[in-house]
Write a protein that holds these residues in place. Structure first.
Motif, short mmCIF file in Angstrom:
data_model
loop_
_atom_site.label_atom_id
_atom_site.label_comp_id
_atom_site.label_asym_id
_atom_site.label_seq_id
_atom_site.Cartn_x
_atom_site.Cartn_y
_atom_site.Cartn_z
N PHE A 157 0.82 -1.21 0.00
CA PHE A 157 0.00 0.00 0.00
C PHE A 157 0.85 1.26 0.00
N LYS A 158 2.11 1.15 0.45
CA LYS A 158 2.99 2.32 0.50
C LYS A 158 3.28 2.87 -0.89
N PHE A 160 1.27 3.63 -3.08
CA PHE A 160 0.25 4.60 -3.45
C PHE A 160 0.20 5.80 -2.52
N THR A 161 0.84 5.73 -1.36
CA THR A 161 0.66 6.77 -0.36
C THR A 161 1.92 7.55 -0.02
N GLU A 162 3.10 6.94 -0.10
CA GLU A 162 4.29 7.57 0.48
C GLU A 162 4.93 8.63 -0.41
N LYS A 164 3.82 11.19 -3.38
CA LYS A 164 2.83 11.74 -4.32
C LYS A 164 3.48 12.19 -5.62
#
Length: 297
Positions: A157-158, A160-162, A164
């Motif tokens: 999941f990182k 997509f989030t860590e 930008k």
């Protein structure tokens, strides 16, 4: 371009022109390079041992990745180029170009020295080059996602989030590719032609294949491929750190100094004693006061 002449695709047609190659080198180095530069540090970065003195920058792992990834990209680019050419019927323009090419070859054989070869811009070749051009760029974007996690799997999941800026860079590059592929007046400069939805689906499928294959290599490469590469490189001394040596007490003191400085700025540091003769320093509990062994916090 080099492999296109070896495999002889449609009479040694070049899949990418010079301006396309220069553009790919420029745009991917800027967008993908900035994306990776903004990537946060991995969680275990302060637990990793220091790099051995004398270890080469171009090591065995880098050498293997260059061969493996570039091989996959060459297959994808040439495969898409040949597939597109084979699925588009030749027009009168293509037959005229082949006749001019045969006549030019006869003239060139009779004359001395080299002559500049005109890059063909038939509709069939331009569409195939547009597919190869986009395939190369999207394959490099897929590999850039792999490079965000060198050893850790990118299936998390990182991704997509860590960072930008990763998706900003991909969005900018994608918009530029669409602009160069469909904008009249610009696409002719880059020897491109509009491509259909089936071609885009094939490009995205091959890009996904690049991403998945590199992730699989992360798992099995270090256990099954690297031992063979190490054994092959060892007798020749290539891609190895022949200048490696044991760390002296002075070098260990430098490591301790930098670790203490890092803790001053609030960075996490690895604890350990600086015993002479140890390669990376023994790990131990963090000292809580000055004068104790280990790194001061």
């Amino acid at each position: 371009v080099f492999f296109a002449y070896i495999v002889d695709i449609d009479g040694h047609q070049v899949p990418l022109t010079a301006i396309q190659v220069l553009y790919v080198n420029m745009i991917t180095s800027v967008t993908m390079g900035l994306m990776l530069a903004m990537e946060p540090a991995e969680d275990d970065i302060m637990q990793r041992p220091p790099r051995r003195k004398g270890k080469r920058l171009f090591g065995k792992m880098v050498f293997w990745h260059c061969i493996f990834v570039s091989g996959i990209m060459v297959v994808c680019v040439l495969g898409n180029f040949a597939y597109t050419l084979n699925n588009i019927e030749k027009s009168a323009e293509d037959y005229l170009y082949e006749a001019e090419k045969a006549a030019d070859k006869i003239t060139k054989d009779q004359a001395s020295g080299r002559r500049a070869v005109k890059v063909p811009k038939t509709a069939r070749l331009m569409e195939a080059r547009a597919v190869a051009f986009n395939m190369l760029v999207f394959a490099e974007m897929a590999y850039a996602l792999n490079c965000r996690f060198l050893k850790e799997s990118a299936f998390n999941f990182k991704m997509f989030t860590e960072n930008k800026w990763c998706w900003v860079s991909i969005a900018v590059t994608t918009v530029l590719q669409i602009f160069l592929t469909y904008t009249p007046g610009v696409r002719e400069v880059f020897s491109n032609a509009p491509i259909g939805g089936a071609s885009w689906a094939l490009i995205l499928a091959c890009s996904l294949a690049v991403f998945v294959l590199v992730e699989i290599e992360k798992v099995i490469g270090i256990h099954y491929v690297m031992p063979h590469i190490k054994s092959a490189c060892a007798p020749r001394g290539c891609c190895t750190g022949d200048g490696e040596h044991e760390r002296t007490q002075s070098e260990l003191n430098q490591v301790q100094f930098f670790a203490s400085g890092a803790s001053t700025f609030g960075l996490p540091t690895r604890a350990g004693s600086a015993n002479a003769g140890e390669r990376h320093g023994a790990q131990g509990p963090v000292a809580g006061a000055a004068g104790t062994s280990g790194y001061n916090v």
